[in-house]
Design a protein around this motif. Sequence first.
Motif, PDB file in Angstrom:
ATOM      1  N   THR A 125      -0.309  -0.296   5.946  1.00 32.11           N
ATOM      2  CA  THR A 125      -1.304   0.773   5.807  1.00 32.11           C
ATOM      3  C   THR A 125      -1.475   1.590   7.086  1.00 32.11           C
ATOM      4  O   THR A 125      -2.361   2.448   7.155  1.00 32.11           O
ATOM      5  N   GLU A 159       2.209  -4.807  -3.696  1.00 34.28           N
ATOM      6  CA  GLU A 159       1.507  -4.325  -2.498  1.00 34.28           C
ATOM      7  C   GLU A 159       2.497  -3.791  -1.461  1.00 34.28           C
ATOM      8  O   GLU A 159       2.278  -2.749  -0.845  1.00 34.28           O
ATOM      9  N   SER A 177       3.830  -0.496  -2.407  1.00 33.18           N
ATOM     10  CA  SER A 177       2.785   0.527  -2.589  1.00 33.18           C
ATOM     11  C   SER A 177       2.151   0.898  -1.257  1.00 33.18           C
ATOM     12  O   SER A 177       1.084   1.525  -1.245  1.00 33.18           O
ATOM     13  N   GLU A 180      -1.505  -0.627  -0.974  1.00 30.11           N
ATOM     14  CA  GLU A 180      -2.600  -0.238  -1.876  1.00 30.11           C
ATOM     15  C   GLU A 180      -3.267  -1.477  -2.474  1.00 30.11           C
ATOM     16  O   GLU A 180      -2.635  -2.527  -2.617  1.00 30.11           O
ATOM     17  N   GLU A 181      -4.528  -1.338  -2.839  1.00 30.14           N
ATOM     18  CA  GLU A 181      -5.239  -2.457  -3.465  1.00 30.14           C
ATOM     19  C   GLU A 181      -4.881  -2.513  -4.946  1.00 30.14           C
ATOM     20  O   GLU A 181      -4.996  -1.511  -5.655  1.00 30.14           O
TER      21      GLU A 181
END
Length: 284
Positions: free
Chosen positions: A114, A220, A223, A226-227
Amino acid sequence: SPAHLPEPEGGLKCLIPEGAVCRGELLGSGCFGVVHRGLWTLPNGKTVPVAVKSLRVGPEGPMGTELGDFLREVSVMMNLEHPHVLRLHGLVLGQPLQMVMELAPLGSLHARLTASAPTPPLPVSLLCLFLRQLAGAMAYLGSRGLVHRDLATRNLLLASPRTIKVADFGLVRPLGGTRGRYVMGGPRPIPYAWCAPESLRHGAFSSASDVWMFGVTLWEMFSRGEEPWAGVPPYLILQRLEDRARLPRPPVCSRALYSLALRCWAPHPADRPSFSHLEGLLQE
């Protein structure tokens, strides 16, 4: 005896004198403990960078359940030795109780996924390497008769740019009985969005429910952290899963890898691949 404390590379876990560990910056906190960066001074004067997990203590001392969880995590980690499982060096019997663990200097995989620009996204080939390492570590835990119950990128630590380690064994339980399951005895916090349907409905956990979590962790990774099921209330997640809804394929995830995730999300635990089988599939 302090004179016989093993070096960190040794196979033995040890009791560490309180004064031999000094804590530094806070790295994170969990259900029952806080983790600091630390420095462990060995009897020979050598210093080793470590992570120090301290039992959270209330005004009247440690809560019974938290102390139990902390000691259970220690007893689990004492017996684990694998290149992709975070290593426990020893225990400080002070106030508070402290676990002295291997330091993963690059932090959690979730924080790396992230990270904002200019940090570049992790290449797909590296994510695939991490998945192979993770499948190997989870196959090892299964062979020791353990279920992790909290597999997610937040609990994967980067020991080096190309090496991950499974961490946070606070929810680990032994698999009992002929059916190889652990069933929760009462309401306790669980990571809903990562859990298999049988865990959400019956509180039942097994190596197959860890495989389900592996699929969510794969999602995850691709992505960019992402949650899963973001914005969906916990009580609706189970309903969606039982209606055969699944997390969508992330754009950078190949169809072959996504089909592997779908196999991990088979409704019936017996239909999910084992971790050793996943290791082979990922190698291919």
